[in-house]
Scaffold this active site. Structure first.
Site, PDB file in Angstrom:
ATOM      1  N   GLU A  71       0.300  -7.156  22.276  1.00  0.00           N
ATOM      2  CA  GLU A  71       0.967  -6.007  22.896  1.00  0.00           C
ATOM      3  C   GLU A  71      -0.002  -5.276  23.832  1.00  0.00           C
ATOM      4  O   GLU A  71      -1.204  -5.316  23.588  1.00  0.00           O
ATOM      5  CB  GLU A  71       1.512  -5.057  21.814  1.00  0.00           C
ATOM      6  CG  GLU A  71       0.458  -4.394  20.947  1.00  0.00           C
ATOM      7  CD  GLU A  71       1.073  -3.576  19.807  1.00  0.00           C
ATOM      8  OE1 GLU A  71       1.948  -4.085  19.078  1.00  0.00           O
ATOM      9  OE2 GLU A  71       0.656  -2.419  19.652  1.00  0.00           O
ATOM     10  N   HIS A  84       5.691   0.065  19.450  1.00  0.00           N
ATOM     11  CA  HIS A  84       4.682   0.558  18.500  1.00  0.00           C
ATOM     12  C   HIS A  84       4.809   2.073  18.292  1.00  0.00           C
ATOM     13  O   HIS A  84       3.863   2.827  18.580  1.00  0.00           O
ATOM     14  CB  HIS A  84       3.280   0.178  18.987  1.00  0.00           C
ATOM     15  CG  HIS A  84       2.260   0.156  17.882  1.00  0.00           C
ATOM     16  ND1 HIS A  84       1.205  -0.718  17.864  1.00  0.00           N
ATOM     17  CD2 HIS A  84       2.144   0.896  16.748  1.00  0.00           C
ATOM     18  CE1 HIS A  84       0.470  -0.506  16.783  1.00  0.00           C
ATOM     19  NE2 HIS A  84       1.033   0.472  16.087  1.00  0.00           N
ATOM     20  N   ILE A  85       5.963   2.469  17.789  1.00  0.00           N
ATOM     21  CA  ILE A  85       6.237   3.913  17.661  1.00  0.00           C
ATOM     22  C   ILE A  85       6.540   4.346  16.228  1.00  0.00           C
ATOM     23  O   ILE A  85       7.052   5.436  16.008  1.00  0.00           O
ATOM     24  CB  ILE A  85       7.409   4.351  18.575  1.00  0.00           C
ATOM     25  CG1 ILE A  85       8.686   3.555  18.258  1.00  0.00           C
ATOM     26  CG2 ILE A  85       7.028   4.205  20.043  1.00  0.00           C
ATOM     27  CD1 ILE A  85       9.931   4.092  18.986  1.00  0.00           C
ATOM     28  N   ARG A  88      -2.096  -8.174  -2.497  1.00  0.00           N
ATOM     29  CA  ARG A  88      -3.282  -8.872  -3.003  1.00  0.00           C
ATOM     30  C   ARG A  88      -3.325  -8.813  -4.524  1.00  0.00           C
ATOM     31  O   ARG A  88      -3.647  -9.767  -5.197  1.00  0.00           O
ATOM     32  CB  ARG A  88      -4.557  -8.240  -2.432  1.00  0.00           C
ATOM     33  CG  ARG A  88      -4.974  -8.867  -1.121  1.00  0.00           C
ATOM     34  CD  ARG A  88      -6.127  -8.133  -0.548  1.00  0.00           C
ATOM     35  NE  ARG A  88      -5.838  -6.699  -0.500  1.00  0.00           N
ATOM     36  CZ  ARG A  88      -6.620  -5.786   0.045  1.00  0.00           C
ATOM     37  NH1 ARG A  88      -7.766  -6.127   0.568  1.00  0.00           N
ATOM     38  NH2 ARG A  88      -6.282  -4.515   0.063  1.00  0.00           N
ATOM     39  N   ALA A 143       3.721  -3.296  11.003  1.00  0.00           N
ATOM     40  CA  ALA A 143       2.299  -3.266  10.647  1.00  0.00           C
ATOM     41  C   ALA A 143       1.432  -3.537  11.875  1.00  0.00           C
ATOM     42  O   ALA A 143       0.962  -2.601  12.536  1.00  0.00           O
ATOM     43  CB  ALA A 143       2.041  -4.271   9.537  1.00  0.00           C
ATOM     44  N   ARG A 144       1.228  -4.792  12.194  1.00  0.00           N
ATOM     45  CA  ARG A 144       0.403  -5.154  13.341  1.00  0.00           C
ATOM     46  C   ARG A 144       0.921  -6.431  13.954  1.00  0.00           C
ATOM     47  O   ARG A 144       1.324  -7.355  13.232  1.00  0.00           O
ATOM     48  CB  ARG A 144      -1.047  -5.426  12.916  1.00  0.00           C
ATOM     49  CG  ARG A 144      -1.926  -4.231  12.854  1.00  0.00           C
ATOM     50  CD  ARG A 144      -2.176  -3.611  14.228  1.00  0.00           C
ATOM     51  NE  ARG A 144      -2.972  -2.412  14.099  1.00  0.00           N
ATOM     52  CZ  ARG A 144      -2.486  -1.209  13.784  1.00  0.00           C
ATOM     53  NH1 ARG A 144      -1.202  -1.032  13.571  1.00  0.00           N
ATOM     54  NH2 ARG A 144      -3.289  -0.162  13.683  1.00  0.00           N
ATOM     55  N   GLY A 204       0.852  -1.192   0.000  1.00  0.00           N
ATOM     56  CA  GLY A 204       0.000   0.000   0.000  1.00  0.00           C
ATOM     57  C   GLY A 204       0.883   1.235   0.000  1.00  0.00           C
ATOM     58  O   GLY A 204       2.049   1.187  -0.398  1.00  0.00           O
ATOM     59  N   ARG A 205       0.320   2.308   0.504  1.00  0.00           N
ATOM     60  CA  ARG A 205       1.055   3.574   0.415  1.00  0.00           C
ATOM     61  C   ARG A 205       2.288   3.587   1.302  1.00  0.00           C
ATOM     62  O   ARG A 205       3.309   4.181   0.952  1.00  0.00           O
ATOM     63  CB  ARG A 205       0.113   4.725   0.749  1.00  0.00           C
ATOM     64  CG  ARG A 205      -0.849   4.980  -0.415  1.00  0.00           C
ATOM     65  CD  ARG A 205      -2.040   5.785  -0.013  1.00  0.00           C
ATOM     66  NE  ARG A 205      -2.941   5.006   0.838  1.00  0.00           N
ATOM     67  CZ  ARG A 205      -4.204   5.329   1.072  1.00  0.00           C
ATOM     68  NH1 ARG A 205      -4.717   6.408   0.535  1.00  0.00           N
ATOM     69  NH2 ARG A 205      -4.968   4.585   1.845  1.00  0.00           N
ATOM     70  N   ILE A 206       2.238   2.900   2.448  1.00  0.00           N
ATOM     71  CA  ILE A 206       3.437   2.856   3.304  1.00  0.00           C
ATOM     72  C   ILE A 206       4.499   1.974   2.644  1.00  0.00           C
ATOM     73  O   ILE A 206       5.681   2.333   2.592  1.00  0.00           O
ATOM     74  CB  ILE A 206       3.088   2.346   4.718  1.00  0.00           C
ATOM     75  CG1 ILE A 206       2.116   3.309   5.402  1.00  0.00           C
ATOM     76  CG2 ILE A 206       4.355   2.181   5.556  1.00  0.00           C
ATOM     77  CD1 ILE A 206       1.568   2.811   6.745  1.00  0.00           C
TER      78      ILE A 206
HETATM   79  C1  8YV Z   1      -0.902   3.975  15.819  1.00  0.00           C
HETATM   80  C2  8YV Z   1      -0.703   2.593  13.841  1.00  0.00           C
HETATM   81  O1  8YV Z   1      -2.012   4.615  15.416  1.00  0.00           O
HETATM   82  O2  8YV Z   1      -1.713   3.992  12.263  1.00  0.00           O
HETATM   83  C3  8YV Z   1      -1.606   2.851  12.696  1.00  0.00           C
HETATM   84  O3  8YV Z   1      -2.251   1.909  12.216  1.00  0.00           O
HETATM   85  O4  8YV Z   1      -0.486   1.487  14.195  1.00  0.00           O
HETATM   86  C4  8YV Z   1      -0.057   3.707  14.603  1.00  0.00           C
HETATM   87  O5  8YV Z   1       0.115   4.828  13.844  1.00  0.00           O
HETATM   88  C5  8YV Z   1      -0.243   4.787  16.812  1.00  0.00           C
HETATM   89  O6  8YV Z   1       0.723   4.013  17.388  1.00  0.00           O
HETATM   90  C6  8YV Z   1      -1.161   5.307  17.881  1.00  0.00           C
HETATM   91  O7  8YV Z   1      -1.704   4.253  18.617  1.00  0.00           O
END
Ligand code: 8YV
Length: 329
Positions: free
Chosen positions: A269, A287-288, A179, A239-240, A157-159
């Site tokens: 997390e 998550h920064i 995808r 990502a997640r 995607g864009r990132i």
């Molecule tokens: C969080 C992120 O929003 O944009 C997302 O999907 O995971 C991050 O930018 C940020 O850590 C605030 O919780």
């Protein structure tokens, strides 16, 4: 009596944000960072017309049960796996995210993690701080060069595209899987080539994950996928949590079936798998990836734009720009 609509901001916010909302809303802005229980969240949302929330706020049918006036939930992130989009849509509540404004900061961070793992920055810094540095050894702390190696991106995607564009300066060929393939012009702009997932896993020296967490992508990288990767490869997740099976990853790293990992997100997390915490060939962060002052401010501003627009105010009056469920409008 104050008959303005009410908006709740779940997190401490930036200067100027409340002031943008106040002419049109009765604003409740949480002064402290709080992890709300389900019950607290339900109580906070009841009586609000709009809510600006973050990833810690998990909102579904139960949390909105008493929120009969709620028209929009503006999420302070691009990912929205904290929200039950179906339940919110069924209740006629619009949901917005913060797409785009964080692309470049997250891409920078992905590279920071990649370089940090390749050059062993975390472990070296811990060693120095522990007072172990007495003389410079020529063959100590050898890392690996990034230049010229193959960069793989899962989720373009864009990132992902912003990450790919940075690879030109490092002379790295870019492979990606998504995808569906990108239009040829976008591929050229990113200098990236589409491959299937297996080839991506087999050929990447650095594999960066930038896909959303869905039921389809949960454990997209588990033991079978890790087994396909080169033992010299480095895995990066910005990502997640949950996209990677962290337990399987910890085993692969411990057994040196994978050279290293850089992880900004974790399954479960803020708890981090203890197997990962025990390893030196990983760089871990809380998550920064989007956490720069400019970007977090921009994300908040986007959320406010969407809330204002929903109620007919601001630069996008009547046309909130980031709605994920436009059918409710
Ligand atoms: C969080 C992120 O929003 O944009 C997302 O999907 O995971 C991050 O930018 C940020 O850590 C605030 O919780």
């Amino acid at each position: 009596m104050n008959d303005k609509p009410r908006v709740w901001i779940s997190r401490p916010t930036f200067p100027g944000i409340v002031a943008r909302l106040e002419p049109h809303f009765e604003v409740t802005a949480e002064p402290d960072e709080v992890s709300f229980s389900r019950g607290e969240l339900t109580a906070r949302l009841a009586g609000q017309d709009a809510a600006i929330v973050g990833l810690k706020e998990r909102i579904g049918a139960a949390e909105i049960a008493g929120a009969t006036r709620l028209r929009i939930v503006a999420n302070l992130s691009v990912g929205y796996d904290n929200l039950d989009l179906d339940a919110l849509s069924a209740a006629g509540i619009a949901v917005s995210n913060t797409a785009d404004v964080l692309n470049e900061s997250v891409a920078d961070y992905a590279w920071a993690l990649m370089l940090g793992v390749a050059r062993r920055m975390g472990a070296a810094e811990r060693w120095l701080r522990a007072g172990h540095w007495h003389a410079t050894e020529f063959k100590a702390w050898l890392g690996m060069d990034v230049r010229g190696r193959t960069l793989g991106i899962l989720g373009m995607g864009r990132i992902g595209q912003a990450i790919a564009r940075r690879a030109v300066g490092f002379g790295m060929p870019v492979l990606y899987h998504n995808r569906s393939p990108l239009p040829a012009a976008t591929e050229r702009a990113c200098n990236a080539r589409y491959v299937d997932k297996q080839q991506l896993l087999r050929e990447s020296d650095f594999l960066i994950l930038v896909l959303p967490l869905t039921t389809q992508t949960r454990h997209a990288i588990g033991a079978p996928e890790l087994a396909l990767m080169k033992p010299t490869a480095i895995l990066l997740n910005v990502a997640r949590g949950g996209i990677v099976d962290d337990a399987a990853l910890a085993v692969a790293l411990r057994e040196r079936r994978l050279a290293g990992a850089g992880l900004d997100v974790f399954e479960g997390e803020p708890t981090v798998h203890p197997g990962l915490l025990a390893l030196d060939n990983v760089v871990l962060s809380p998550h920064i990836a989007s956490a720069t002052t400019e970007t977090r401010r921009a994300m908040t501003s986007v959320a406010v734009d969407n809330v204002l627009a929903m109620f007919g105010h601001g630069p996008h009056a009547g046309r909130p720009p980031n709605i994920l469920n436009p059918n409710v409008l």
